[in-house]
Scaffold this motif. Structure first.
Motif, PDB file in Angstrom:
ATOM      1  N   THR A  83      -4.339   7.085  -9.081  1.00 19.51           N
ATOM      2  CA  THR A  83      -4.998   5.807  -9.338  1.00 19.51           C
ATOM      3  C   THR A  83      -5.566   5.221  -8.055  1.00 19.51           C
ATOM      4  O   THR A  83      -6.695   4.718  -8.031  1.00 19.51           O
ATOM      5  CB  THR A  83      -4.005   4.808  -9.976  1.00 19.51           C
ATOM      6  N   LEU A  84      -4.819   5.297  -6.987  1.00 21.46           N
ATOM      7  CA  LEU A  84      -5.280   4.775  -5.704  1.00 21.46           C
ATOM      8  C   LEU A  84      -6.485   5.577  -5.200  1.00 21.46           C
ATOM      9  O   LEU A  84      -7.449   4.996  -4.676  1.00 21.46           O
ATOM     10  CB  LEU A  84      -4.149   4.800  -4.679  1.00 21.46           C
ATOM     11  N   LEU A  85      -6.470   6.886  -5.376  1.00 20.24           N
ATOM     12  CA  LEU A  85      -7.607   7.707  -4.971  1.00 20.24           C
ATOM     13  C   LEU A  85      -8.853   7.382  -5.796  1.00 20.24           C
ATOM     14  O   LEU A  85      -9.958   7.304  -5.262  1.00 20.24           O
ATOM     15  CB  LEU A  85      -7.261   9.195  -5.081  1.00 20.24           C
ATOM     16  N   LEU A  86      -8.676   7.171  -7.091  1.00 21.35           N
ATOM     17  CA  LEU A  86      -9.807   6.774  -7.933  1.00 21.35           C
ATOM     18  C   LEU A  86     -10.366   5.412  -7.513  1.00 21.35           C
ATOM     19  O   LEU A  86     -11.578   5.205  -7.525  1.00 21.35           O
ATOM     20  CB  LEU A  86      -9.398   6.744  -9.402  1.00 21.35           C
ATOM     21  N   LEU A  87      -9.487   4.498  -7.131  1.00 18.79           N
ATOM     22  CA  LEU A  87      -9.928   3.192  -6.659  1.00 18.79           C
ATOM     23  C   LEU A  87     -10.762   3.332  -5.386  1.00 18.79           C
ATOM     24  O   LEU A  87     -11.816   2.708  -5.248  1.00 18.79           O
ATOM     25  CB  LEU A  87      -8.728   2.278  -6.410  1.00 18.79           C
ATOM     26  N   VAL A  88     -10.309   4.172  -4.470  1.00 18.75           N
ATOM     27  CA  VAL A  88     -11.050   4.387  -3.223  1.00 18.75           C
ATOM     28  C   VAL A  88     -12.416   5.006  -3.510  1.00 18.75           C
ATOM     29  O   VAL A  88     -13.429   4.574  -2.951  1.00 18.75           O
ATOM     30  CB  VAL A  88     -10.221   5.250  -2.243  1.00 18.75           C
ATOM     31  N   VAL A  89     -12.450   5.996  -4.387  1.00 19.00           N
ATOM     32  CA  VAL A  89     -13.722   6.626  -4.744  1.00 19.00           C
ATOM     33  C   VAL A  89     -14.654   5.598  -5.395  1.00 19.00           C
ATOM     34  O   VAL A  89     -15.849   5.535  -5.069  1.00 19.00           O
ATOM     35  CB  VAL A  89     -13.491   7.837  -5.671  1.00 19.00           C
ATOM     36  N   ALA A  90     -14.129   4.781  -6.287  1.00 18.24           N
ATOM     37  CA  ALA A  90     -14.943   3.750  -6.935  1.00 18.24           C
ATOM     38  C   ALA A  90     -15.477   2.749  -5.918  1.00 18.24           C
ATOM     39  O   ALA A  90     -16.639   2.324  -5.996  1.00 18.24           O
ATOM     40  CB  ALA A  90     -14.134   3.036  -8.016  1.00 18.24           C
ATOM     41  N   LEU A  94       0.819  -1.203   0.000  1.00 15.45           N
ATOM     42  CA  LEU A  94       0.000   0.000   0.000  1.00 15.45           C
ATOM     43  C   LEU A  94       0.857   1.259   0.000  1.00 15.45           C
ATOM     44  O   LEU A  94       0.546   2.248  -0.663  1.00 15.45           O
ATOM     45  CB  LEU A  94      -0.937  -0.006   1.219  1.00 15.45           C
ATOM     46  N   ARG A  95       1.981   1.204   0.701  1.00 18.80           N
ATOM     47  CA  ARG A  95       2.895   2.343   0.742  1.00 18.80           C
ATOM     48  C   ARG A  95       3.515   2.582  -0.645  1.00 18.80           C
ATOM     49  O   ARG A  95       3.681   3.727  -1.068  1.00 18.80           O
ATOM     50  CB  ARG A  95       3.980   2.083   1.782  1.00 18.80           C
ATOM     51  N   VAL A  96       3.824   1.501  -1.349  1.00 15.33           N
ATOM     52  CA  VAL A  96       4.391   1.642  -2.705  1.00 15.33           C
ATOM     53  C   VAL A  96       3.345   2.236  -3.636  1.00 15.33           C
ATOM     54  O   VAL A  96       3.647   3.140  -4.429  1.00 15.33           O
ATOM     55  CB  VAL A  96       4.881   0.268  -3.223  1.00 15.33           C
ATOM     56  N   LEU A  97       2.115   1.741  -3.550  1.00 11.80           N
ATOM     57  CA  LEU A  97       1.057   2.287  -4.389  1.00 11.80           C
ATOM     58  C   LEU A  97       0.840   3.770  -4.099  1.00 11.80           C
ATOM     59  O   LEU A  97       0.680   4.572  -5.022  1.00 11.80           O
ATOM     60  CB  LEU A  97      -0.248   1.524  -4.157  1.00 11.80           C
ATOM     61  N   TRP A  98       0.833   4.136  -2.823  1.00 13.93           N
ATOM     62  CA  TRP A  98       0.615   5.530  -2.466  1.00 13.93           C
ATOM     63  C   TRP A  98       1.760   6.415  -2.956  1.00 13.93           C
ATOM     64  O   TRP A  98       1.536   7.529  -3.433  1.00 13.93           O
ATOM     65  CB  TRP A  98       0.435   5.662  -0.949  1.00 13.93           C
ATOM     66  N   ALA A  99       2.956   5.902  -2.881  1.00 14.15           N
ATOM     67  CA  ALA A  99       4.120   6.693  -3.291  1.00 14.15           C
ATOM     68  C   ALA A  99       4.185   6.901  -4.801  1.00 14.15           C
ATOM     69  O   ALA A  99       4.606   7.958  -5.271  1.00 14.15           O
ATOM     70  CB  ALA A  99       5.398   6.019  -2.800  1.00 14.15           C
ATOM     71  N   HIS A 100       3.745   5.897  -5.572  1.00 18.29           N
ATOM     72  CA  HIS A 100       3.939   5.965  -7.027  1.00 18.29           C
ATOM     73  C   HIS A 100       2.647   6.138  -7.832  1.00 18.29           C
ATOM     74  O   HIS A 100       2.716   6.482  -9.011  1.00 18.29           O
ATOM     75  CB  HIS A 100       4.664   4.701  -7.511  1.00 18.29           C
TER      76      HIS A 100
END
Length: 117
Positions: free
Chosen positions: A17-24, A7-13
């Motif tokens: 995309t991660l924010l769109l996934l959370v919204v979805a 999760l830290r790698v996804l947030w860093a890079h």
């Protein structure tokens, strides 16, 4: 060597995309909950009959109460070729109060129906 948390790698890079996934996921959970609530409501309403109201048509009442439309027309003293009219329109054309028509129709429906299943 220890690997960083995924999760830290996804947030860093991949922040957007991660924010769109959370919204979805939030939208998906919202609509899933709404769907479950609607299913529960309609399951509870299954087998119940609506209260007669002045906006209803004789055909709607016949379908909702599972009574032949001809019986409803006969109870309302309507000709066979009558057009779609609400109970309010029928009461006005017969020159009587809507409440009286609703009351008479409710008595008729309850006297001609078996209890809901």
């Amino acid at each position: 060597m220890k690997h960083p948390a995924p999760l830290r790698v996804l947030w860093a890079h991949h922040k957007p995309t991660l924010l769109l996934l959370v919204v979805a996921l939030v939208f998906a959970l919202f609509f899933a909950a709404r769907f479950v609530l609607h299913v529960a409501y309609w399951h509870q309403m299954q087998g119940t009959r609506p209260q007669i109201e002045e906006w209803m048509t004789p055909r709607y009442i016949a379908k909702a109460w599972h009574i032949p439309p001809d019986d409803i027309r006969a109870a309302l003293h309507l000709p066979d070729d009558s057009r779609r009219q609400t109970l309010e329109d029928i009461a006005k054309s017969q020159g009587r109060p809507v409440e009286a028509l609703l009351s008479d129709l409710t008595v008729f429906l309850h006297s001609h129906m078996a209890p809901p299943s």
